[in-house]
Design a protein around this motif. Sequence first.
Motif, mmCIF file in Angstrom:
data_model
loop_
_atom_site.group_PDB
_atom_site.id
_atom_site.type_symbol
_atom_site.label_atom_id
_atom_site.label_comp_id
_atom_site.label_asym_id
_atom_site.label_seq_id
_atom_site.Cartn_x
_atom_site.Cartn_y
_atom_site.Cartn_z
ATOM 1 N N VAL A 72 0.816 -1.205 0.000
ATOM 2 C CA VAL A 72 0.000 0.000 0.000
ATOM 3 C C VAL A 72 0.850 1.256 0.000
ATOM 4 C CG1 VAL A 72 -0.240 0.061 2.530
ATOM 5 C CG2 VAL A 72 -2.003 1.097 1.066
ATOM 6 N N ASP A 73 2.021 1.233 0.619
ATOM 7 C CA ASP A 73 2.843 2.437 0.650
ATOM 8 C C ASP A 73 3.359 2.782 -0.739
ATOM 9 O OD1 ASP A 73 4.438 0.155 0.701
ATOM 10 O OD2 ASP A 73 5.822 0.897 2.219
ATOM 11 N N LEU A 74 3.912 1.801 -1.458
ATOM 12 C CA LEU A 74 4.437 2.050 -2.799
ATOM 13 C C LEU A 74 3.352 2.592 -3.717
ATOM 14 C CD1 LEU A 74 6.554 1.917 -5.025
ATOM 15 C CD2 LEU A 74 6.010 -0.521 -5.299
ATOM 16 N N ASN A 75 2.178 1.994 -3.688
ATOM 17 C CA ASN A 75 1.126 2.432 -4.592
ATOM 18 C C ASN A 75 0.563 3.798 -4.223
ATOM 19 O OD1 ASN A 75 0.516 0.272 -6.743
ATOM 20 N ND2 ASN A 75 0.923 -0.892 -4.869
ATOM 21 N N SER A 76 0.579 4.123 -2.943
ATOM 22 C CA SER A 76 0.191 5.479 -2.541
ATOM 23 C C SER A 76 1.192 6.504 -3.064
ATOM 24 C CB SER A 76 0.110 5.563 -1.013
ATOM 25 O OG SER A 76 -0.883 4.702 -0.506
ATOM 26 N N LEU A 77 2.475 6.181 -2.964
ATOM 27 C CA LEU A 77 3.508 7.101 -3.444
ATOM 28 C C LEU A 77 3.455 7.255 -4.963
ATOM 29 C CD1 LEU A 77 6.460 5.990 -1.159
ATOM 30 C CD2 LEU A 77 5.252 8.182 -1.063
ATOM 31 N N SER A 108 -0.337 1.463 6.687
ATOM 32 C CA SER A 108 -1.755 1.773 6.500
ATOM 33 C C SER A 108 -2.011 3.277 6.454
ATOM 34 C CB SER A 108 -2.569 1.142 7.633
ATOM 35 O OG SER A 108 -3.955 1.309 7.444
ATOM 36 N N LEU A 109 -1.056 4.077 6.944
ATOM 37 C CA LEU A 109 -1.246 5.523 6.991
ATOM 38 C C LEU A 109 -0.791 6.227 5.717
ATOM 39 C CD1 LEU A 109 -0.245 5.426 10.625
ATOM 40 C CD2 LEU A 109 -2.148 6.897 9.946
ATOM 41 N N PHE A 110 -0.152 5.507 4.799
ATOM 42 C CA PHE A 110 0.321 6.152 3.573
ATOM 43 C C PHE A 110 -0.807 6.735 2.719
ATOM 44 C CE2 PHE A 110 4.458 4.608 4.578
ATOM 45 C CZ PHE A 110 5.356 5.307 3.775
ATOM 46 N N PRO A 111 -1.968 6.062 2.573
ATOM 47 C CA PRO A 111 -3.037 6.694 1.799
ATOM 48 C C PRO A 111 -3.512 8.023 2.400
ATOM 49 C CG PRO A 111 -3.405 4.338 1.957
ATOM 50 C CD PRO A 111 -2.296 4.661 2.911
ATOM 51 N N LEU A 112 -3.416 8.164 3.717
ATOM 52 C CA LEU A 112 -3.769 9.439 4.342
ATOM 53 C C LEU A 112 -2.698 10.482 4.022
ATOM 54 C CD1 LEU A 112 -5.487 7.291 5.931
ATOM 55 C CD2 LEU A 112 -5.310 8.826 7.899
ATOM 56 N N PHE A 113 -1.457 10.079 4.113
ATOM 57 C CA PHE A 113 -0.349 10.969 3.759
ATOM 58 C C PHE A 113 -0.490 11.427 2.312
ATOM 59 C CE2 PHE A 113 4.008 11.255 1.935
ATOM 60 C CZ PHE A 113 4.484 12.341 2.664
ATOM 61 N N ALA A 114 -0.875 10.511 1.437
ATOM 62 C CA ALA A 114 -1.011 10.833 0.022
ATOM 63 C C ALA A 114 -2.228 11.701 -0.264
ATOM 64 C CB ALA A 114 -1.096 9.539 -0.796
ATOM 65 N N GLY A 115 -3.245 11.585 0.579
ATOM 66 C CA GLY A 115 -4.479 12.328 0.340
ATOM 67 C C GLY A 115 -5.462 11.597 -0.541
ATOM 68 N N LEU A 116 -5.310 10.282 -0.669
ATOM 69 C CA LEU A 116 -6.235 9.539 -1.533
ATOM 70 C C LEU A 116 -7.347 8.833 -0.756
ATOM 71 C CD1 LEU A 116 -5.515 6.230 -1.402
ATOM 72 C CD2 LEU A 116 -3.642 6.942 -2.867
ATOM 73 N N ALA A 117 -7.302 8.906 0.577
ATOM 74 C CA ALA A 117 -8.354 8.297 1.391
ATOM 75 C C ALA A 117 -9.580 9.205 1.421
ATOM 76 C CB ALA A 117 -7.850 8.061 2.811
ATOM 77 N N SER A 118 -10.745 8.606 1.615
ATOM 78 C CA SER A 118 -11.953 9.395 1.857
ATOM 79 C C SER A 118 -11.962 9.827 3.324
ATOM 80 C CB SER A 118 -13.201 8.568 1.563
ATOM 81 O OG SER A 118 -13.349 7.535 2.544
ATOM 82 N N ALA A 167 -4.364 -2.277 3.675
ATOM 83 C CA ALA A 167 -3.530 -3.461 3.787
ATOM 84 C C ALA A 167 -2.721 -3.663 2.518
ATOM 85 C CB ALA A 167 -4.399 -4.698 4.031
ATOM 86 N N ASP A 168 -1.689 -4.470 2.626
ATOM 87 C CA ASP A 168 -1.008 -4.984 1.442
ATOM 88 C C ASP A 168 -1.841 -6.137 0.881
ATOM 89 O OD1 ASP A 168 1.163 -3.257 2.029
ATOM 90 O OD2 ASP A 168 2.059 -4.760 3.356
ATOM 91 N N TRP A 169 -1.596 -6.460 -0.384
ATOM 92 C CA TRP A 169 -2.354 -7.519 -1.048
ATOM 93 C C TRP A 169 -1.410 -8.655 -1.421
ATOM 94 C CZ3 TRP A 169 -7.353 -8.694 -2.445
ATOM 95 C CH2 TRP A 169 -7.543 -9.605 -3.479
ATOM 96 N N ASP A 170 -1.778 -9.869 -1.056
ATOM 97 C CA ASP A 170 -1.012 -11.053 -1.432
ATOM 98 C C ASP A 170 -1.552 -11.538 -2.774
ATOM 99 O OD1 ASP A 170 -0.027 -13.677 -1.796
ATOM 100 O OD2 ASP A 170 0.151 -13.982 0.375
ATOM 101 N N ARG A 171 -0.755 -11.378 -3.839
ATOM 102 C CA ARG A 171 -1.260 -11.688 -5.178
ATOM 103 C C ARG A 171 -1.380 -13.193 -5.410
ATOM 104 N NH1 ARG A 171 1.853 -12.894 -9.524
ATOM 105 N NH2 ARG A 171 4.035 -13.354 -9.125
ATOM 106 N N VAL A 172 -0.668 -14.021 -4.635
ATOM 107 C CA VAL A 172 -0.770 -15.467 -4.770
ATOM 108 C C VAL A 172 -2.009 -15.973 -4.034
ATOM 109 C CG1 VAL A 172 0.341 -17.679 -4.264
ATOM 110 C CG2 VAL A 172 1.718 -15.730 -5.060
ATOM 111 N N ALA A 173 -2.171 -15.511 -2.797
ATOM 112 C CA ALA A 173 -3.358 -15.901 -2.016
ATOM 113 C C ALA A 173 -4.616 -15.174 -2.474
ATOM 114 C CB ALA A 173 -3.104 -15.621 -0.540
ATOM 115 N N LYS A 174 -4.415 -14.062 -3.200
ATOM 116 C CA LYS A 174 -5.516 -13.239 -3.702
ATOM 117 C C LYS A 174 -6.393 -12.691 -2.574
ATOM 118 C CE LYS A 174 -5.862 -15.086 -8.412
ATOM 119 N NZ LYS A 174 -4.498 -15.634 -8.411
ATOM 120 N N ARG A 175 -5.713 -12.139 -1.588
ATOM 121 C CA ARG A 175 -6.436 -11.500 -0.480
ATOM 122 C C ARG A 175 -5.487 -10.538 0.241
ATOM 123 N NH1 ARG A 175 -5.814 -16.949 1.534
ATOM 124 N NH2 ARG A 175 -4.211 -17.011 3.185
#
Length: 521
Positions: free
Chosen positions: A317-322, A387-397, A370-378
Amino acid sequence: MIANRLRPLVLLPALALLLQAQNAPPSPADIYGPLFGAVQEAQVFSDGKTFADAVPREDPQAIMAAYAREKPIGKEALAAFVRRYFSVRGDTQTKPPLRERIRQLWPILGRAPFTPVAGSSALGLDHGYVVPGDRFQEIYYWDSYFTMLGLKADGQAPLIEAMLADFVDLVERYGHVPNGTRTYYLSRSQPPFLPLMMDLSDNRDPVLAKRRLAALVREHDYWMAGANCLDASGACAHVVRMPDGSLLNRYWDARESPRDESWREDRETAAKAAPRAAGVVQRDLRAAAESGWDFSSRWLADPMRLETIHTTDIVPVDLNSLLWMAETRIAARATAAGDAATARRFTEMAARRKAAIDRYLWVAAERRYADWDRVAKRPTPAKTAASLFPLFAGLASADQARAVAATTRATLIGEGGLRTTGLRTGQQWDAPNGWAPLQWIAVEGLERYGEQALAKDIARRWVATVARTYAETGKLLEKYDVEERKPGGGGEYPTQDGFGWTNGVTAAMLERWPDLGSNSR
């Protein structure tokens, strides 16, 4: 027996004659007799030389009279007495205030441009820069953003511009900013903070702005290059195809060999992971190093076993927020430059990324990203400060931000700051450690969404931890134990002193809230 040992020392005739012949003054043991013996027997200081080198604040006879009158007994009472009547190496009285010490450290951590010696691992830089300190004597990517926060607070604009010039040069030379300026770091990057570094610049030259925009686009191309080689596996290089066909990113490294800087350790970890292929494990170790979280239960299938690392299976989640922040900033810069096509392209990419983050990385039932496990698909079960990176980025509601704030308050706040995770594993990016960059991400993100009280509370706890450890050790450290407010532990190497991002974040917090630190200016 003890009473005899602590009686005032009486100079033997031979010693008295020797001192007289040498015109030598008496030693501390001679002068302070019973006090000296009591302090050393109680091990008030771990190093016996500390008290032997202490400087009296009053006449020795007055000190000994006070000792006879007060009769301090026990380690704590003796320590209090000594610090009242002596100046001791390492005491706060001999140190500048914390805030001033940070200002003093910038020239100490600063480095001049240089050309590397042939055959060395160093990558040359044409402009000045700041290193983290201690074993880290080269520029590091994500560290530098947090260091630059402090440079901004301390009016070091020329050094900020010099470092930005170095980073743009690196992108132009290598297509990305490497993990650090060593040849062995070129196969990976680190969390992409370059767009945010550029936000700290006061330079408005349009020619330079065009060059910087080109560097941001090229760095974004580096992160997205894997989109051109996706196959049935669903991932290539840094890019992952999500179940609905949208694209998100992961940490990755172009090499699968042991890291040069941790060769033996990586080979040993890979050997423990058999029958998994060594190259797979070693790439996962390298990918975790790219994340900056090296290492954390966040990347481990079994939180207690490093050999279960599977970083490249995880969509963080941090990488994708950045990267969402990068896309929005590139769009804004392109708009300012009159490049409507580029602005439109990156605006659309940012919208697609936000939709994928909301769909796959938001866990409403658990009130967290959360991070996503692409093998477990969850989503992964790891509850972390990422978990706070989307808030830092400003993309959270607003609702998402309130939920994350509540979860943070309930699970991640330690006595001395924000915990990295809730698990104690011995890895340095797990509890009980707290790290300067994550404190800043949390504080900025929470403030953005109106959670000022929680933001300031995290900052207050962090600054108090840094200040307390500085008072006790004279050092600003890479990481801290936020449960016991002391130097942090764990990891592949000892806790480092210096320390760029701690200095930067602490300075920025004290600049925003001067009341956070007593005697910190």
